[in-house]
Design a protein around this motif. Structure first.
Motif, mmCIF file in Angstrom:
data_model
loop_
_atom_site.group_PDB
_atom_site.id
_atom_site.type_symbol
_atom_site.label_atom_id
_atom_site.label_comp_id
_atom_site.label_asym_id
_atom_site.label_seq_id
_atom_site.Cartn_x
_atom_site.Cartn_y
_atom_site.Cartn_z
ATOM 1 N N THR A 185 0.852 -1.192 0.000
ATOM 2 C CA THR A 185 0.000 0.000 0.000
ATOM 3 C C THR A 185 0.886 1.238 0.000
ATOM 4 O O THR A 185 0.656 2.178 -0.766
ATOM 5 C CB THR A 185 -0.915 0.002 1.236
ATOM 6 N N ILE A 186 1.892 1.247 0.856
ATOM 7 C CA ILE A 186 2.902 2.309 0.902
ATOM 8 C C ILE A 186 4.272 1.652 0.921
ATOM 9 O O ILE A 186 4.596 0.880 1.828
ATOM 10 C CB ILE A 186 2.743 3.202 2.150
ATOM 11 N N PHE A 187 5.091 1.956 -0.076
ATOM 12 C CA PHE A 187 6.407 1.319 -0.221
ATOM 13 C C PHE A 187 7.482 2.169 0.453
ATOM 14 O O PHE A 187 8.437 2.598 -0.156
ATOM 15 C CB PHE A 187 6.713 1.146 -1.712
ATOM 16 N N GLY A 188 7.316 2.400 1.759
ATOM 17 C CA GLY A 188 8.294 3.195 2.492
ATOM 18 C C GLY A 188 9.284 2.335 3.244
ATOM 19 O O GLY A 188 10.492 2.397 3.014
ATOM 20 N N MET A 189 8.775 1.504 4.142
ATOM 21 C CA MET A 189 9.642 0.674 4.978
ATOM 22 C C MET A 189 10.429 -0.360 4.164
ATOM 23 O O MET A 189 11.656 -0.473 4.331
ATOM 24 C CB MET A 189 8.818 0.026 6.093
ATOM 25 N N PRO A 190 9.799 -1.106 3.251
ATOM 26 C CA PRO A 190 10.595 -2.038 2.437
ATOM 27 C C PRO A 190 11.587 -1.312 1.521
ATOM 28 O O PRO A 190 12.697 -1.788 1.309
ATOM 29 C CB PRO A 190 9.540 -2.785 1.608
ATOM 30 N N LYS A 191 11.186 -0.159 1.022
ATOM 31 C CA LYS A 191 12.070 0.615 0.134
ATOM 32 C C LYS A 191 13.367 0.994 0.850
ATOM 33 O O LYS A 191 14.457 0.901 0.273
ATOM 34 C CB LYS A 191 11.354 1.881 -0.340
ATOM 35 N N ALA A 192 13.255 1.406 2.116
ATOM 36 C CA ALA A 192 14.443 1.787 2.875
ATOM 37 C C ALA A 192 15.402 0.615 3.015
ATOM 38 O O ALA A 192 16.628 0.769 2.900
ATOM 39 C CB ALA A 192 14.036 2.303 4.255
ATOM 40 N N VAL A 193 14.852 -0.577 3.238
ATOM 41 C CA VAL A 193 15.685 -1.784 3.362
ATOM 42 C C VAL A 193 16.327 -2.142 2.031
ATOM 43 O O VAL A 193 17.531 -2.433 1.956
ATOM 44 C CB VAL A 193 14.820 -2.961 3.883
ATOM 45 N N ILE A 194 15.546 -2.091 0.962
ATOM 46 C CA ILE A 194 16.046 -2.471 -0.364
ATOM 47 C C ILE A 194 17.088 -1.482 -0.869
ATOM 48 O O ILE A 194 18.122 -1.881 -1.418
ATOM 49 C CB ILE A 194 14.868 -2.586 -1.358
ATOM 50 N N GLU A 195 16.837 -0.189 -0.684
ATOM 51 C CA GLU A 195 17.789 0.828 -1.161
ATOM 52 C C GLU A 195 19.133 0.720 -0.454
ATOM 53 O O GLU A 195 20.168 1.116 -1.017
ATOM 54 C CB GLU A 195 17.204 2.226 -0.961
ATOM 55 N N ASN A 196 19.137 0.180 0.749
ATOM 56 C CA ASN A 196 20.388 -0.016 1.491
ATOM 57 C C ASN A 196 20.956 -1.425 1.300
ATOM 58 O O ASN A 196 21.895 -1.813 1.993
ATOM 59 C CB ASN A 196 20.176 0.280 2.975
ATOM 60 N N ASN A 197 20.364 -2.148 0.351
ATOM 61 C CA ASN A 197 20.835 -3.492 -0.020
ATOM 62 C C ASN A 197 20.932 -4.417 1.199
ATOM 63 O O ASN A 197 21.898 -5.176 1.346
ATOM 64 C CB ASN A 197 22.194 -3.396 -0.737
ATOM 65 N N LEU A 198 19.908 -4.381 2.031
ATOM 66 C CA LEU A 198 19.902 -5.194 3.254
ATOM 67 C C LEU A 198 19.020 -6.436 3.131
ATOM 68 O O LEU A 198 18.959 -7.243 4.052
ATOM 69 C CB LEU A 198 19.426 -4.345 4.436
ATOM 70 N N HIS A 199 18.355 -6.582 2.008
ATOM 71 C CA HIS A 199 17.427 -7.694 1.823
ATOM 72 C C HIS A 199 18.132 -8.907 1.222
ATOM 73 O O HIS A 199 19.088 -8.775 0.473
ATOM 74 C CB HIS A 199 16.283 -7.287 0.888
ATOM 75 N N ASN A 200 17.643 -10.098 1.556
ATOM 76 C CA ASN A 200 18.045 -11.320 0.873
ATOM 77 C C ASN A 200 17.079 -11.656 -0.259
ATOM 78 O O ASN A 200 17.468 -12.222 -1.267
ATOM 79 C CB ASN A 200 18.081 -12.502 1.850
ATOM 80 N N GLU A 201 15.811 -11.300 -0.057
ATOM 81 C CA GLU A 201 14.790 -11.555 -1.070
ATOM 82 C C GLU A 201 13.786 -10.408 -1.108
ATOM 83 O O GLU A 201 13.551 -9.749 -0.097
ATOM 84 C CB GLU A 201 14.008 -12.838 -0.774
ATOM 85 N N ILE A 202 13.195 -10.202 -2.281
ATOM 86 C CA ILE A 202 12.027 -9.341 -2.439
ATOM 87 C C ILE A 202 10.880 -10.265 -2.842
ATOM 88 O O ILE A 202 10.987 -10.990 -3.833
ATOM 89 C CB ILE A 202 12.248 -8.263 -3.521
ATOM 90 N N VAL A 203 9.803 -10.251 -2.071
ATOM 91 C CA VAL A 203 8.729 -11.225 -2.285
ATOM 92 C C VAL A 203 7.383 -10.510 -2.356
ATOM 93 O O VAL A 203 7.105 -9.610 -1.566
ATOM 94 C CB VAL A 203 8.721 -12.276 -1.145
ATOM 95 N N HIS A 204 6.550 -10.929 -3.316
ATOM 96 C CA HIS A 204 5.197 -10.392 -3.421
ATOM 97 C C HIS A 204 4.358 -10.843 -2.233
ATOM 98 O O HIS A 204 4.565 -11.926 -1.670
ATOM 99 C CB HIS A 204 4.525 -10.872 -4.712
ATOM 100 N N LEU A 205 3.381 -10.026 -1.872
ATOM 101 C CA LEU A 205 2.500 -10.334 -0.740
ATOM 102 C C LEU A 205 1.878 -11.720 -0.879
ATOM 103 O O LEU A 205 1.832 -12.490 0.086
ATOM 104 C CB LEU A 205 1.400 -9.273 -0.632
ATOM 105 N N ASP A 206 1.408 -12.056 -2.068
ATOM 106 C CA ASP A 206 0.757 -13.354 -2.280
ATOM 107 C C ASP A 206 1.690 -14.536 -2.021
ATOM 108 O O ASP A 206 1.228 -15.665 -1.836
ATOM 109 C CB ASP A 206 0.219 -13.457 -3.714
#
Length: 333
Positions: A299-320
């Motif tokens: 709904t709002i891509f704020g919190m995940p965006k901050a993690v992704i922009e800092n390359n801290l994620h192992n995966e990006i996964v759709h809600l479903d």
């Protein structure tokens, strides 16, 4: 210019909301609706950018109006609610059915209302169309997980109502959820999710011992830390005044990382701002595994965006796919 439709059967509330909104030069009240049916009709004819919706109106409730609007002419809706138990239950129902946010009548100020309207105008409300194609998945991993931390904010009740019922009771991990919400609301959310899910869902209490296959929603207005031995400790906002949001995702993720290290699965989902970023930084240093919800399903891509922009994620996964991914990672073969 953000065009807003006000739906409320109270003339006092209509005037109050209109006055507060029009104190901002970038917001225009496009129309007024006095009933749920009128709100549906004016959504079609006026095509507003945002709707403020009272829950209790004659001829059709705000909840039913939201259902109709989301089905026929989706528009971001902010619910005007009360802090009573009944008001909380009704608000959770509206959020589950597509409303993007809510504001309590007792906390209605120009600053809070305008902030929420600006946020809602940027919200994505068509999340269901995005399936697993295009989901960025990491290679198979050998980690085993004892705890799952979920940080979530705006759009959370709707996302959790999709995610939690998909989690199998066979998962080997406990689940702790930090959802930005006031007191009373988190209890109603936990009860609703518990009724809809295969796993046990409860509002967390101080001293709870985490159990596998059980989800604990931190109570509104309280921070939560996971302690050694798998116990939950709750802290008042005053005890940790440096954190703006309660419960704080940063506090939860940091504590999970410190105790469980590489046996922690940390998930950052839809929400405004960057709460969770500092906690995820600590989690990655500790070897924890991090999943971020995809932009197209937030709904709002704020919190995940901050993690992704800092390359801290192992995966990006759709809600479903998040529930299925949890089952894959946390059920022994």
């Amino acid at each position: 210019m953000i065009r807003v439709l006000i739906a409320d059967d109270s003339s006092f509330m209509r005037v109050t909301i209109k006055t507060l909104l029009e104190s901002d030069k970038d917001i225009k009240v496009a129309g007024i609706a006095r009933t749920g049916k009128e709100a549906i009709d004016k959504t079609h004819t006026l095509k507003p950018d945002v709707i403020t919706m009272d829950i209790n109106m004659p001829d059709m409730s705000g909840i039913d109006a939201v259902k109709h609007i989301m089905k026929k002419h989706p528009v971001p809706v902010i619910m005007i609610s009360s802090l009573t138990t009944e008001g909380a239950e009704e608000t959770i129902e509206a959020l589950k059915n597509g409303a993007v946010d809510y504001i309590n009548k007792s906390q209605l100020t120009g600053e809070s209302l305008i902030s929420k309207v600006r946020m809602a105008a940027k919200a994505s409300i068509s999340q269901s169309a995005c399936k697993s194609t295009g989901c960025v998945l990491a290679a198979p991993i050998k980690q085993t997980f004892a705890v799952i931390g979920i940080g979530i904010s705006t759009g959370g009740p709707r996302a959790l109502s999709k995610l939690i019922p998909e989690i199998s009771p066979a998962v080997s991990a406990s689940i702790v959820i930090a959802q930005h919400m006031p007191p009373v609301f988190t209890k109603s959310l936990a009860e609703r999710l518990d009724a809809e899910s295969m796993i046990k869902v409860k509002e967390a209490k101080d001293g709870d011992l985490l159990q596998p296959g059980c989800a604990y929603i931190l109570p509104g207005g309280m921070h939560g830390k996971v302690q050694k031995g798998g116990f939950l400790s709750l802290y008042s906002k005053e005890a940790l005044p440096q954190y703006h949001y309660t419960p704080s995702v940063d506090v939860l993720m940091s504590s999970i990382a410190q105790v469980y290290r590489d046996k922690a699965l940390c998930i950052i989902m839809t929400g405004m701002g960057s709460d969770g970023l500092e906690g995820i930084m600590e989690a990655r240093k500790s070897g924890s595994y991090v999943i971020a919800q995809s932009e197209s399903t937030c709904t709002i891509f704020g919190m995940p965006k901050a993690v992704i922009e800092n390359n801290l994620h192992n995966e990006i996964v759709h809600l479903d796919d998040i529930g299925l991914r949890i089952n894959k990672l946390c059920i022994a073969d």
